[in-house]
Design an enzyme around this catalytic site. Structure first.
Site, mmCIF file in Angstrom:
data_model
loop_
_atom_site.group_PDB
_atom_site.id
_atom_site.type_symbol
_atom_site.label_atom_id
_atom_site.label_comp_id
_atom_site.label_asym_id
_atom_site.label_seq_id
_atom_site.Cartn_x
_atom_site.Cartn_y
_atom_site.Cartn_z
ATOM 1 C CE1 TYR A 152 -4.079 1.975 0.600
ATOM 2 C CE2 TYR A 152 -2.593 3.425 1.545
ATOM 3 C CZ TYR A 152 -3.805 3.241 1.140
ATOM 4 O OH TYR A 152 -4.762 4.465 0.965
ATOM 5 C CD GLN A 161 -11.728 2.386 -0.578
ATOM 6 O OE1 GLN A 161 -11.732 2.360 0.628
ATOM 7 N NE2 GLN A 161 -11.527 3.694 -1.402
ATOM 8 C CD GLN A 191 11.663 11.123 11.411
ATOM 9 O OE1 GLN A 191 10.617 10.621 11.518
ATOM 10 N NE2 GLN A 191 12.446 11.194 10.423
ATOM 11 C CG HIS A 199 7.400 12.374 8.851
ATOM 12 N ND1 HIS A 199 7.158 12.189 7.333
ATOM 13 C CD2 HIS A 199 8.472 11.883 9.310
ATOM 14 C CE1 HIS A 199 8.152 11.337 6.946
ATOM 15 N NE2 HIS A 199 8.952 11.320 7.945
ATOM 16 C CD GLU A 205 9.873 5.543 12.590
ATOM 17 O OE1 GLU A 205 9.404 5.096 11.623
ATOM 18 O OE2 GLU A 205 9.505 6.579 13.153
ATOM 19 C CG HIS A 206 13.992 7.331 12.698
ATOM 20 N ND1 HIS A 206 12.796 7.471 12.810
ATOM 21 C CD2 HIS A 206 14.389 6.799 11.515
ATOM 22 C CE1 HIS A 206 12.041 7.173 11.429
ATOM 23 N NE2 HIS A 206 12.934 6.650 10.559
ATOM 24 C CG ASP A 237 13.544 8.629 6.524
ATOM 25 O OD1 ASP A 237 13.329 7.895 7.255
ATOM 26 O OD2 ASP A 237 12.989 9.672 6.816
ATOM 27 C CG HIS A 265 -0.480 -38.456 18.836
ATOM 28 N ND1 HIS A 265 -1.623 -37.991 18.520
ATOM 29 C CD2 HIS A 265 0.351 -37.190 18.280
ATOM 30 C CE1 HIS A 265 -2.127 -36.907 18.106
ATOM 31 N NE2 HIS A 265 -0.590 -36.269 17.835
#
Length: 429
Positions: free
Chosen positions: A130, A191, A259, A262, A327-328, A361, A420
Site C-alpha cells: 500500500y 477498500q 521527523q 511529518h 524508531e530512529h 529514509d 499418536h
C-alpha cells in the site's frame, strides 16, 4: 519543547508522560472499516469501484479504469527528470544490495542415527504493498516495500495507490517501475486493503500486505490480519538524537525537524550531556524554523510531543534510549560504534555526525519501515525475511524411527493420545 532533567525527582513521571500516546481505536473508524471490508468481500470489483469513486472523487466506469500496466509505469519513468530517474535507480540499487545480505537460506544436517533435519526457505507467492497517493506521495516507500519482496523472490508484487481526483504521481509510478512491481491498481483506503486481503474478480488475494496509510488503512490492516499477514500497524514517526556536543547545532536542529515535519503527532527528542549545547540547538531551531515550509506542522509536533533531556553522561543517555526504544536513533557522538553496543532497542541506529536520519529514509540501504511506539523492544525493521517463510524438514531413517519412536510413544501415552503412540510404535521393529 518539554525540558527534562534526569536529576529532577519527577523525571521518570515526566518521561512516561512524554511517551504516553493515545492509541485507542476510534469506534466510528472501526465501524466504517468493518462495513467497507465486508462489502468488498461480498461484492468485489463493484464495491471497489463505488468506494473509489466516492472517496477519491474519480469517475471509474469499470475496473479497467483502475489498472495501470507496465507500459504506464515505464511511461511515468520516462516523464520524470533525469536527476530523479538517477536518484530512484541509485536508491533502489542500494536498498537491493543491503537486502540481498538479509536473505535467509535453507539448511539441513543429518544426526547420528541417520535422520535428516533442516529448514527450507521459500518466498511468499504474492504480496500487496500500500502506497499513499495524492500530494502525500512517497516514492521511497515504494522502494522500501517492494525491493525486499523482489529480493526474497516473490513472484507477484501488487501495488495499490489512490489517485485523488485522478491525480497520478509520476515519481511514485516510476519508483514502482524501478523496484520491480508487477501490477498497480489505482485504489486506496480500507477498500484497497480489503481487496488485497479477500481478492476480487480482478485483484488477486495476496499473502501479505505491507505499507503505511491513514487511520482507515491501519484499521483495515488490523481487521484482515489473520486472513493475510501484515507488516505492522505503525504509529507516528519518531526520532531520538543523543548528542555529545561535537555536532554542529544546526545539523541536529534540522534532524529534529525532519521527523517533526511529518505530522503534528510525530515525536522528536534530543538527549544531551550539556545544558549549554541543548540551548545552542534550541537557538538554532528558533532561527531555522523561519525557513521551513511546513513550519506550522513542525511547531505543533515539537510543542505536542518534542523534548530536550539533560543527562549526566552518555551511559545514562543510552539507558534512557533503551527505555524509549525509538524508531530512529541518532548517535551524534564521538566513537559511535562503541556506544552503539550499548543500544538494545531501536528501529535503526544512525552512527556519527554525518549520518543524518534522512539518508536512511531514502537511500543508505537499510529499510525505513521501522517499529514505532516503543515496539522496537520486540520487533524489527521490514526486511527480506518478512517476505520469506521457514518450513521444518524431517526425514527419519529406519534406525532413527526405533529411537524416536520409543520416546514419542512414552510421551504420547503420557498425554493419553493413543493413536499418536501407536503411529510411532507401528514403525518400530
Amino acid at each position: 519543547m518539554k525540558k527534562l532533567n534526569t536529576q529532577s525527582p519527577d523525571f521518570q513521571a515526566g518521561l512516561k508522560a512524554l511517551l504516553a500516546f493515545e492509541t485507542a481505536q476510534n469506534p466510528e473508524t472501526e465501524r466504517i472499516v468493518a462495513d467497507i471490508c465486508a462489502d468488498v468481500q461480498k461484492r468485489g470489483d463493484a464495491a471497489l469501484i463505488e468506494y473509489t469513486n466516492k472517496f477519491d472523487q474519480t469517475n471509474a466506469k469499470s475496473i479497467d479504469d483502475l489498472i495501470l500496466t507496465q507500459a504506464d509505469l515505464n511511461a511515468a519513468f520516462e516523464r520524470i527528470p533525469n536527476d530523479v530517474q538517477t536518484a530512484l535507480q541509485t536508491a533502489a540499487r542500494r536498498v537491493e544490495s543491503y537486502h540481498q545480505r538479509q536473505k535467509m537460506e535453507s539448511w539441513s544436517y543429518t544426526d547420528e542415527d541417520g535422520t535428516l533435519l533442516g529448514q527450507q526457505i521459500t518466498p511468499l507467492d504474492r504480496v500487496g504493498i500500500y502506497v499513499p497517493g495524492g500530494k502525500a506521495a512517497y516514492p521511497s516507500s515504494v522502494i522500501m516495500n517492494a525491493m525486499p519482496a523482489h529480493v526474497a523472490g516473490v513472484k507477484e508484487i501488487i501495488m495499490v495507490v489512490p489517485t485523488p481526483k485522478g491525480e497520478r504521481n509520476d515519481i511514485v509510478l516510476a519508483a514502482a517501475y524501478v523496484a520491480g512491481v508487477t501490477k498497480v491498481f489505482t485504489v486506496g483506503g480500507a477498500q484497497a486493503i480489503a481487496a488485497l486481503a479477500y481478492g476480487t474478480e480482478t485483484i488477486p488475494q495476496v499473502d501479505k500486505i505491507t505499507g503505511p496509510g491513514n487511520a482507515f488503512v491501519a484499521a483495515a490492516k488490523r481487521r484482515v490480519f489473520g486472513v493475510v499477514g501484515i507488516d505492522m500497524v505503525a504509529g507516528p514517526s519518531e526520532i531520538l538524537v543523543i548528542a555529545d556536543g561535537t555536532t554542529p547545532a544546526d545539523w541536529v536542529a534540522m534532524d529534529l525537524f525532519s521527523q517533526a515535519e511529518h505530522d503534528e503527532i510525530a515525536q522528536a527528542i534530543l538527549i544531551g550531556t550539556s545544558q549549554a549545547y541543548l540551548d545552542e540547538v534550541e537557538a538554532a531551531m528558533d532561527r531555522l524554523i523561519e525557513t521551513m515550509p511546513r513550519r506550522d506542522i513542525i511547531e505543533a509536533s515539537l510543542g505536542n510531543r518534542g523534548a530536550m533531556i539533560l543527562v549526566k553522561d552518555l551511559n545514562e543517555a543510552c539507558e534512557i534510549s533503551n527505555y524509549i526504544s525509538p524508531e530512529h536513533l541518532e548517535l551524534s557522538v564521538e566513537n559511535p560504534q562503541e556506544w552503539a553496543k550499548k543500544i538494545r532497542h531501536a528501529g535503526a541506529i544512525f552512527m556519527g555526525r554525518y549520518t543524518g536520519e534522512s539518508l536512511g529514509d531514502y537511500c543508505a540501504g537499510p529499510n525505513h519501515v521501522l517499529p514505532t511506539s516503543r515496539t522496537a523492544r520486540f520487533s524489527s525493521p521490514l526486511g527480506t525475511y518478512d517476505f520469506q517463510k521457514r518450513s521444518s524438514l524431517i526425514q527419519v531413517s529406519e534406525q532413527g524411527a526405533q529411537k524416536l519412536g520409543e520416546t514419542a510413544s512414552v510421551l504420547a501415552h503420557g498425554e493419553s493420545l493413543t493413536a499418536h503412540a501407536r503411529a510411532a510404535e507401528f514403525r518400530m521393529k
